[in-house]
Design a protein around this motif. Structure first.
Motif, PDB file in Angstrom:
ATOM      1  N   MET A  26       0.380  -1.086  -0.037  1.00  0.00           N
ATOM      2  CA  MET A  26      -0.121   0.201  -0.302  1.00  0.00           C
ATOM      3  C   MET A  26       0.327   1.035   0.352  1.00  0.00           C
ATOM      4  O   MET A  26       2.000   1.823   0.043  1.00  0.00           O
ATOM      5  N   ASN A  27       0.585   2.350  -1.168  1.00  0.00           N
ATOM      6  CA  ASN A  27       1.004   3.987  -0.652  1.00  0.00           C
ATOM      7  C   ASN A  27       0.607   4.190   0.999  1.00  0.00           C
ATOM      8  O   ASN A  27      -0.032   3.488   1.611  1.00  0.00           O
ATOM      9  N   ASN A  28       2.422   4.954   1.094  1.00  0.00           N
ATOM     10  CA  ASN A  28       1.433   5.498   2.637  1.00  0.00           C
ATOM     11  C   ASN A  28       0.451   6.603   3.135  1.00  0.00           C
ATOM     12  O   ASN A  28      -0.224   5.718   4.332  1.00  0.00           O
ATOM     13  N   GLY A  29       0.072   6.791   2.209  1.00  0.00           N
ATOM     14  CA  GLY A  29      -1.081   7.081   2.944  1.00  0.00           C
ATOM     15  C   GLY A  29      -2.413   6.343   2.843  1.00  0.00           C
ATOM     16  O   GLY A  29      -3.614   6.535   4.148  1.00  0.00           O
ATOM     17  N   ALA A  30      -2.257   4.807   1.846  1.00  0.00           N
ATOM     18  CA  ALA A  30      -3.194   4.235   2.161  1.00  0.00           C
ATOM     19  C   ALA A  30      -3.524   3.442   3.402  1.00  0.00           C
ATOM     20  O   ALA A  30      -4.337   2.725   3.917  1.00  0.00           O
ATOM     21  N   HIS A  31      -2.070   3.356   3.572  1.00  0.00           N
ATOM     22  CA  HIS A  31      -1.380   2.097   4.811  1.00  0.00           C
ATOM     23  C   HIS A  31      -1.957   2.949   5.465  1.00  0.00           C
ATOM     24  O   HIS A  31      -2.460   1.600   6.579  1.00  0.00           O
ATOM     25  N   TYR A  32      -2.021   4.005   5.908  1.00  0.00           N
ATOM     26  CA  TYR A  32      -2.199   4.878   7.607  1.00  0.00           C
ATOM     27  C   TYR A  32      -3.948   4.341   8.101  1.00  0.00           C
ATOM     28  O   TYR A  32      -3.967   4.717   8.634  1.00  0.00           O
ATOM     29  N   MET A  33      -4.325   4.938   6.454  1.00  0.00           N
ATOM     30  CA  MET A  33      -5.987   4.954   6.460  1.00  0.00           C
ATOM     31  C   MET A  33      -6.528   3.635   6.757  1.00  0.00           C
ATOM     32  O   MET A  33      -7.509   3.601   7.495  1.00  0.00           O
ATOM     33  N   TYR A  34      -5.867   2.735   6.384  1.00  0.00           N
ATOM     34  CA  TYR A  34      -7.003   1.604   6.592  1.00  0.00           C
ATOM     35  C   TYR A  34      -6.805   0.415   8.178  1.00  0.00           C
ATOM     36  O   TYR A  34      -7.416   0.578   8.630  1.00  0.00           O
ATOM     37  N   LEU A  35      -5.099   1.015   7.952  1.00  0.00           N
ATOM     38  CA  LEU A  35      -5.043   0.473   9.974  1.00  0.00           C
ATOM     39  C   LEU A  35      -5.979   1.147  11.011  1.00  0.00           C
ATOM     40  O   LEU A  35      -5.920   0.595  11.721  1.00  0.00           O
ATOM     41  N   LEU A  36      -5.920   2.720  10.852  1.00  0.00           N
ATOM     42  CA  LEU A  36      -6.518   3.736  11.547  1.00  0.00           C
ATOM     43  C   LEU A  36      -8.129   3.326  11.507  1.00  0.00           C
ATOM     44  O   LEU A  36      -8.802   3.222  12.595  1.00  0.00           O
ATOM     45  N   LEU A  37      -8.460   3.081  10.425  1.00  0.00           N
ATOM     46  CA  LEU A  37     -10.294   2.198  10.043  1.00  0.00           C
ATOM     47  C   LEU A  37     -10.638   1.067  10.707  1.00  0.00           C
ATOM     48  O   LEU A  37     -11.594   0.352  11.992  1.00  0.00           O
ATOM     49  N   ILE A  38      -9.501   0.235  11.708  1.00  0.00           N
ATOM     50  CA  ILE A  38      -9.203  -1.111  11.962  1.00  0.00           C
ATOM     51  C   ILE A  38      -9.428  -0.911  12.744  1.00  0.00           C
ATOM     52  O   ILE A  38     -10.080  -1.689  13.765  1.00  0.00           O
TER      53      ILE A  38
END
Length: 253
Positions: free
Chosen positions: A12-24
């Motif tokens: 994942m790109n950096n932004g998507a990586h952070y957002m995915y983990l934040l949602l979970i």
């Protein structure tokens, strides 16, 4: 039995990586069962994601850059206005004023400052340029009523100088590879949480974990499709979130 599927976090790109983990993370923290069963693991993920967010912000464009650009634009406009003021007196019918304009025009030519030149180079040249105008050429500047241009140009140039120094200081505190390390720590915390939830669902039955598992699997499908460009089906449609050759199993740390 329900279980959380796999996804290649490292792709994942950096932004998507952070957002995915934040949602979970937020979903896990809001789940009553997980608050009791895996509070330590969600706390670990919270700490890791917070650190990742800090590193992500520092790795992006400094907020000071916008201020530097504004100050640079201001000093360039003042420099241009000063030059036009000097040019305006070039053919002035009063000999003394025309002579002052001639002296200042030569001074401009000697420095040959181009507003498009490298930022720090322009700053350095303007420091000396303005010092001349406040010193040995002050009489000519006053005669042509150009002092306001010089004063404000100095203020804007000092603003650029101060802001660029602050930006450099800001960047030096960012540890090389800090974001990469933070992402790795987040990945580990996430995989530990997923591994534990899957284990609890297997041992206790998935009734109390179904809502969280379904949510994570839905996000996995979404991120596989939209971020990773992979083919994935919705949960419940057969091999919906089965691992592909690029996925890592949650337990493989």
């Amino acid at each position: 039995m329900k279980e959380i599927g796999t996804i290649s976090l490292e792709r994942m790109n950096n932004g998507a990586h952070y957002m995915y983990l934040l949602l979970i993370l937020e979903k896990a923290e809001a789940d009553a069962t997980l608050k009791t069963k895996v509070s330590g693991l969600t706390a670990d993920l919270r700490e890791a994601v917070t650190k990742e967010d800090e590193c992500l912000k520092l790795s992006q464009k400094s907020l000071l850059s916008d201020k530097i650009q504004a100050a640079d634009g201001q000093r360039d406009a003042l420099y241009s206005g000063y030059k036009k003021g000097v040019d305006g007196y070039a053919d002035f019918p009063v000999a003394a004023l025309a002579e002052s304009a001639k002296v200042l025009a030569q001074h401009i030519k000697d420095y040959d400052i181009d507003p498009k030149m490298q930022l720090d180079k322009e700053t350095g040249l303007l420091i000396n340029f303005i010092a001349d105008l406040e010193g040995k050429f002050a009489e000519h500047v006053t005669a042509l009523a150009l002092t306001p241009f010089v004063t404000n140009m100095k203020t804007a140039n000092e603003a650029v100088r101060s802001l660029t120094a602050s930006r450099t200081d800001e960047r030096t505190v960012v540890e090389v590879g800090a974001l990469k390390k933070a992402r790795a720590a987040s990945d580990t915390a996430y995989k530990n949480l997923v591994k534990m939830v899957n284990a609890l669902a297997m041992v206790e039955g998935d009734a109390n974990y179904a809502a969280f598992i379904d949510y994570v699997n839905t996000e996995i499908v979404h991120y596989k499709r939209e971020v990773l460009g992979q083919t994935a089906s919705k949960p419940g449609e057969g091999a919906d979130i089965s691992p592909d050759n690029n996925d890592e199993r949650p337990g493989e740390l």
